[in-house]
Design an enzyme around this catalytic site. Structure first.
Site, PDB file in Angstrom:
ATOM      1  N   ARG A   1      -8.533   4.253  -3.478  1.00 52.30           N
ATOM      2  CA  ARG A   1      -9.424   4.714  -2.422  1.00 52.30           C
ATOM      3  C   ARG A   1      -9.450   6.243  -2.353  1.00 52.30           C
ATOM      4  O   ARG A   1     -10.436   6.877  -2.690  1.00 52.30           O
ATOM      5  CB  ARG A   1      -8.959   4.092  -1.097  1.00 52.30           C
ATOM      6  CG  ARG A   1      -9.929   4.176   0.052  1.00 52.30           C
ATOM      7  CD  ARG A   1      -9.296   3.595   1.297  1.00 52.30           C
ATOM      8  NE  ARG A   1      -8.038   4.261   1.615  1.00 52.30           N
ATOM      9  CZ  ARG A   1      -7.906   5.329   2.399  1.00 52.30           C
ATOM     10  NH1 ARG A   1      -8.974   5.856   2.963  1.00 52.30           N
ATOM     11  NH2 ARG A   1      -6.719   5.889   2.625  1.00 52.30           N
TER      12      ARG A   1
ATOM     13  N   VAL B   1      -1.239   8.779 -15.294  1.00 50.26           N
ATOM     14  CA  VAL B   1      -1.000   8.224 -13.952  1.00 50.26           C
ATOM     15  C   VAL B   1      -1.581   9.093 -12.831  1.00 50.26           C
ATOM     16  O   VAL B   1      -1.303   8.857 -11.655  1.00 50.26           O
ATOM     17  CB  VAL B   1       0.505   7.936 -13.695  1.00 50.26           C
ATOM     18  CG1 VAL B   1       1.063   7.013 -14.774  1.00 50.26           C
ATOM     19  CG2 VAL B   1       1.332   9.212 -13.590  1.00 50.26           C
TER      20      VAL B   1
ATOM     21  N   SER C   1      -4.240   2.990   4.678  1.00 48.95           N
ATOM     22  CA  SER C   1      -4.524   2.373   3.384  1.00 48.95           C
ATOM     23  C   SER C   1      -4.571   0.842   3.521  1.00 48.95           C
ATOM     24  O   SER C   1      -5.444   0.176   2.942  1.00 48.95           O
ATOM     25  CB  SER C   1      -3.437   2.790   2.385  1.00 48.95           C
ATOM     26  OG  SER C   1      -3.685   2.222   1.130  1.00 48.95           O
TER      27      SER C   1
ATOM     28  N   MET D   1      -6.218   6.748 -13.150  1.00 52.86           N
ATOM     29  CA  MET D   1      -5.964   5.339 -12.795  1.00 52.86           C
ATOM     30  C   MET D   1      -7.180   4.701 -12.139  1.00 52.86           C
ATOM     31  O   MET D   1      -7.427   3.511 -12.273  1.00 52.86           O
ATOM     32  CB  MET D   1      -4.732   5.235 -11.890  1.00 52.86           C
ATOM     33  CG  MET D   1      -3.437   5.412 -12.681  1.00 52.86           C
ATOM     34  SD  MET D   1      -1.948   5.208 -11.696  1.00 52.86           S
ATOM     35  CE  MET D   1      -2.027   3.488 -11.209  1.00 52.86           C
TER      36      MET D   1
ATOM     37  N   THR E   1       1.289   0.229  -7.332  1.00 61.05           N
ATOM     38  CA  THR E   1       0.565   0.237  -8.604  1.00 61.05           C
ATOM     39  C   THR E   1       0.876   1.523  -9.371  1.00 61.05           C
ATOM     40  O   THR E   1       1.023   1.524 -10.595  1.00 61.05           O
ATOM     41  CB  THR E   1      -0.954   0.134  -8.332  1.00 61.05           C
ATOM     42  OG1 THR E   1      -1.155  -0.869  -7.330  1.00 61.05           O
ATOM     43  CG2 THR E   1      -1.726  -0.223  -9.573  1.00 61.05           C
TER      44      THR E   1
ATOM     45  N   LYS F   1       0.793  -1.240   0.000  1.00 54.51           N
ATOM     46  CA  LYS F   1       0.000   0.000   0.000  1.00 54.51           C
ATOM     47  C   LYS F   1       0.825   1.290   0.000  1.00 54.51           C
ATOM     48  O   LYS F   1       0.365   2.349   0.425  1.00 54.51           O
ATOM     49  CB  LYS F   1      -1.013   0.050   1.172  1.00 54.51           C
ATOM     50  CG  LYS F   1      -1.836  -1.184   1.391  1.00 54.51           C
ATOM     51  CD  LYS F   1      -2.366  -1.826   0.153  1.00 54.51           C
ATOM     52  CE  LYS F   1      -3.442  -1.049  -0.560  1.00 54.51           C
ATOM     53  NZ  LYS F   1      -3.837  -1.791  -1.819  1.00 54.51           N
TER      54      LYS F   1
ATOM     55  N   HIS G   1       6.719  -7.420  -2.440  1.00 55.80           N
ATOM     56  CA  HIS G   1       6.578  -6.745  -1.142  1.00 55.80           C
ATOM     57  C   HIS G   1       7.559  -7.337  -0.135  1.00 55.80           C
ATOM     58  O   HIS G   1       7.458  -7.064   1.062  1.00 55.80           O
ATOM     59  CB  HIS G   1       5.161  -6.930  -0.589  1.00 55.80           C
ATOM     60  CG  HIS G   1       4.092  -6.164  -1.313  1.00 55.80           C
ATOM     61  ND1 HIS G   1       4.247  -4.867  -1.731  1.00 55.80           N
ATOM     62  CD2 HIS G   1       2.816  -6.508  -1.663  1.00 55.80           C
ATOM     63  CE1 HIS G   1       3.135  -4.455  -2.328  1.00 55.80           C
ATOM     64  NE2 HIS G   1       2.249  -5.429  -2.294  1.00 55.80           N
TER      65      HIS G   1
END
Ligand code: PPS
Length: 301
Positions: free
Chosen positions: A263, A235, A145, A240, A57, A53, A115
């Site tokens: 979010r 972006v 997040s 996105m 992405t 998070k 990760h």
């Protein structure tokens, strides 16, 4: 590799956390461990490493557009980001594993997401001197997040309520272990591994143009102003969020009615979640755990 139809995948129960190599994990990230550990990296691979998070992405999509945005429109309109940028340690039912996807990527470079804390990264990345882009996000927004992600994603362990989640995060008991060790471990790696570019989510939020320039300099890429402008428009958070290839809306285990993957995309949203007492406790704990004076985060911009 063909994109599998995952629309009917169901998970019957949420995974449980256990200790693996000293790190809190779930079996979706350990089941394929032999193959992860022995993964054969290549010198032109680019590993995108983050604590969950932190902006994975976002930076994945920037890199994807920088390398493949211009010449491969089909990739942009048909392949979700999780197929373009395999999640190395992942092994979810109904989906090819991360190592399988990575092994079958036809592109050069291959963009690969992880990760993992630095000490668990397959050693071939270091041996091959692959490039690494690490993104870190301030702990307060990161934990918020992560909480919402675990609420909405049935592939993640049960989060409990906010206070429970926050305590577990501070104790390093959420998946991928302590945030503190993650961001510090990767930060220290920079000292001995120059092919590592360490970025901050907050810098991207403040100055995306500057961050794209710095990425291009690190990757020794030259792109026209027009191309860069197109990438920067693509972006933006809202772009996105609308884009089905980047917004994770194709993953059936995520319930966007609970919380969308894209979010809020803000710095400082933690202020809407932390109570005064939680914030004081957090700051106290943070001081104890973050010992490196050269690693500083912005919790507002
Ligand atoms: S994951 O599941 O670990 O790969 O998630 P990750 O992509 O690392 O993090 C998701 C959070 O990043 C926000 N995000 C963005 N913020 C600003 N701009 C852009 N373009 C962007 N793309 C993703 C996303 O909204 C998640 O943060 P929160 O705070 O939950 O909104």
């Amino acid at each position: 590799m063909e994109i599998p139809d995952i629309s009917s995948i169901e998970l019957h129960s949420r995974p449980k956390i256990f200790e693996f190599e000293g790190i809190s994990m779930i079996d979706f990230f350990t089941k394929n461990w032999e193959k992860v550990k022995n993964f054969q990296a290549r010198p032109d691979d680019i590993l995108i490493a983050t604590y969950p998070k932190a902006g994975t992405t976002w930076v994945s999509y920037i890199l994807d557009l920088l390398y493949f945005g211009k010449d491969d429109p089909e990739r942009q309109s048909t392949q979700p980001i999780y197929m373009r940028v395999p999640f190395l340690e992942s092994c979810f039912p109904g989906l090819p594993s991360g190592t399988e996807l990575a092994d079958n990527l036809p592109t050069s470079p291959r963009l690969i997401k992880t990760h993992l804390p630095v000490q668990l990264v397959p050693k071939s990345f270091w041996e091959q001197n692959s490039k690494v882009v690490y993104v870190a996000r301030n702990a307060k927004d990161n934990v918020v997040s992560y909480f919402h992600f675990d609420r909405m994603n049935h592939g993640q362990p049960e989060p409990g309520d906010w206070d429970t989640f926050l305590k577990a995060f501070l104790e390093g008991k959420r998946v991928f272990g302590p945030w503190f060790d993650h961001v510090s471990g990767w930060w220290e790696k920079k000292n001995t591994y120059p092919n590592l570019h360490y970025m901050f989510y907050e810098d991207m939020a403040k100055d995306i143009n500057g961050e794209v320039e710095r990425l291009c300099a690190f990757l020794k890429l030259s792109r026209s102003d027009e191309e860069k402008e197109k990438i920067i428009n693509g972006v933006q958070f809202d772009a996105m969020k609308q884009n089905k290839m980047t917004n994770y809306s194709t993953i059936p285990t995520m319930d966007f009615k609970i919380s969308p993957f894209m979010r809020k995309g803000k710095v400082g949203d933690w202020k809407n979640h932390f109570t005064v007492a939680q914030n004081e406790q957090f700051d106290e704990d943070y001081k104890q755990k973050m010992k490196n004076p050269t690693l500083n985060f912005q919790t507002e911009i």
